[in-house]
Design an enzyme around this catalytic site. Structure first.
Site, mmCIF file in Angstrom:
data_model
loop_
_atom_site.group_PDB
_atom_site.id
_atom_site.type_symbol
_atom_site.label_atom_id
_atom_site.label_comp_id
_atom_site.label_asym_id
_atom_site.label_seq_id
_atom_site.Cartn_x
_atom_site.Cartn_y
_atom_site.Cartn_z
ATOM 1 N N GLY A 11 -47.221 -5.629 25.277
ATOM 2 C CA GLY A 11 -47.733 -5.222 26.930
ATOM 3 C C GLY A 11 -49.251 -5.055 26.925
ATOM 4 N N SER A 12 -49.622 -4.066 27.692
ATOM 5 C CA SER A 12 -51.009 -3.738 27.927
ATOM 6 C C SER A 12 -51.803 -3.108 26.815
ATOM 7 C CB SER A 12 -51.107 -3.048 29.160
ATOM 8 O OG SER A 12 -51.101 -3.877 30.485
#
Length: 487
Positions: free
Chosen positions: A217-218
């Site tokens: 993810g981020s």
């Protein structure tokens, strides 16, 4: 008459030679193979009749010991802390073998390592049974307990590293299991526990910190930001395109921001602010400008694609190549989605390298091997080992400042610690249509002469908002960092 006698003597001599040769082959040439056969009960009695070395943590507490028992095997392995350290210690089982440190350090724990030859020779001369050596881990009990308590039984993992040495200060995987149920000499109970654990859909026998691969993810935006800064074409203040939706090549699909808005005025945002608010479109756009090769190279410098042993085995984190990162997939890979996968250990290594001014240290679980009893002479003591440089010192310090903004004024405010410098990055990773995402947080903290880097992943976190890693995983990381800084 003499001729039959001579023939008979030749037959007897041949039979004697054949018997001598076969006995020699069994006792010397094939001895090792025969001894190692799983069904060799004599080997089992010999191995379990030898006192195995203890596994200790910092401060000297034993998390795996051998207790004398009244049965033919003489010794049984016990694990005083039960599930707390099980994913690391593993188990030592009559029927199911070994796992974890019990497997990786089996030679020294069992006393069969080459380093113990002269000590074992002395034991042989005195008539004593050889004894295994003790293995002391780098784990800090206070930090380990804090990570376990903060995760509170939720599925996921926590890793805490010393950025300067690579020492693993804590490593928790949940759900866990009680290794005592596999170490028992009660065959029926052992089999029942094994069947139950392997049939559990939550996979308690898997160390999620090192063996589970998640979309990062981020948190991967740190890698994309590093590649941008290392290219020399971008600074923390560089303006990036940050629209509400980013048009992608070769498709009518778009990359959206979770908040449903643009990331800044006139659809533009600085690199520092894009990281602070975790802007998807800005980092998707940036990945397209940098290209797949630059992102792959930068990911590799942080440890993606490298095989690793700490000394337990670690799954290889991967940045996609070829068709998996072509066309519209490049933007997704730049924000840690698509085919990107990483272990929690790898995500902790990213923050640790940034905190360590760009140098990646090899993660390590073993502090020393010593004579049995914990206070004996040191047999082996690994030294810190550099894996390489991920980014320049200047880039690392820029990333440190950007991560500090995430915690002071961005999506990671729940990781703030009074009196400490804290930097972090939130992440929310999608892994299937309609499934709750994984909530990530990776960070570093410094207070006085203490420093720590942490990664937390909680499976099936709840919502799809980019800040959810900040709400769910950041408080866990904060608790772990406080324990490491104040311990």
């Amino acid at each position: 008459m003499n001729r039959p006698l001579r023939r008979l003597s030749l037959v007897v001599a041949f039979l004697f030679f054949a018997l001598f040769a076969s006995t020699t082959w069994v006792q010397f040439v094939s001895a090792g193979t025969l001894n190692a056969m799983p069904g060799n009960s004599r080997q089992l009695y010999s191995e379990f009749g030898r006192e195995r070395g203890a596994i200790l943590v910092q401060g000297g507490a034993a998390v795996a010991t051998s207790q004398r028992v009244d049965d033919p095997y003489e010794f049984q392995r016990t694990y005083p802390a039960g599930p707390l350290y099980a994913p690391l210690t593993g188990y030592y089982s009559l029927r199911y073998g070994t796992a974890g440190i019990e497997r990786a350090e089996n030679d020294v724990l069992s006393g069969s390592a080459d380093e113990l030859f002269y000590r074992n020779l002395s034991s042989l001369l005195t008539g004593e049974k050889p004894q295994g050596a003790d293995v002391t881990l780098t784990l800090q009990p206070r930090v380990q307990q804090a990570a376990w308590d903060a995760l509170a039984g939720r599925k996921g993992a926590v890793v805490a590293l010393d950025p300067r040495t690579g020492d693993v200060l804590a490593m928790v995987s949940s759900p866990s299991y009680d290794p005592n149920t596999l170490a028992t000499h009660d065959g029926a109970a052992q089999e029942q526990a094994w069947t139950r654990l392997n049939g559990d859909e939550d996979d308690p026998l898997v160390n999620r910190a090192t063996s589970a691969l998640y979309p990062p993810g981020s948190t991967f935006k740190l890698v994309t930001a590093a590649a941008a800064l290392e290219s020399g074409d971008y600074t923390a203040d560089s303006a990036l395109a940050g629209p509400q939706e980013l048009d992608l090549p070769q498709t009518s699909n778009t990359l959206k921001n979770d908040e449903g808005t643009a990331c800044g005025p006139n659809d533009q945002v600085s690199l520092a602010d894009a990281l602070k608010i975790s802007c998807n479109t800005a980092f998707g756009w940036l990945g397209e400008q940098l290209g797949a090769d630059a992102l792959e190279e930068q990911a590799g410098k942080f440890g993606f694609g490298q095989s690793l042993s700490i000394p337990t085995s670690v799954a290889t984190s991967r940045y996609p190549t070829g068709d998996d990162v072509a066309g519209p997939l490049l933007a997704y890979s730049a924000i840690g989605q698509g085919s990107d996968v990483a272990t929690p250990l790898q995500v902790a290594m990213i923050s640790a390298a940034i905190a360590n001014d760009g140098v990646v240290m090899k993660p390590n679980l073993v502090a020393k091997v010593s004579e049995a009893g914990g206070s004996g002479s040191v047999i082996e003591q690994p030294s810190p080992q550099e894996l390489g440089r991920a980014v320049s010192t200047g880039t690392a310090r820029t990333l440190q400042q950007m991560m500090e903004l995430v915690v002071s004024r961005g999506t990671g405010t729940r990781a703030q610690i009074d009196g400490a410098t804290v930097g972090g990055k939130t992440g929310t990773a999608q892994h299937g249509v309609g499934l709750p995402p994984y909530a990530w947080f990776t960070s570093f903290a410094e207070k006085g002469d203490r420093e720590v880097a942490v990664a937390v992943v909680i499976e099936d976190g709840g919502t799809t908002e980019s800040a959810y890693g900040g709400r769910l995983s950041a408080p866990v990381a904060k608790t772990v960092m406080e324990a490491a800084l104040d311990g």
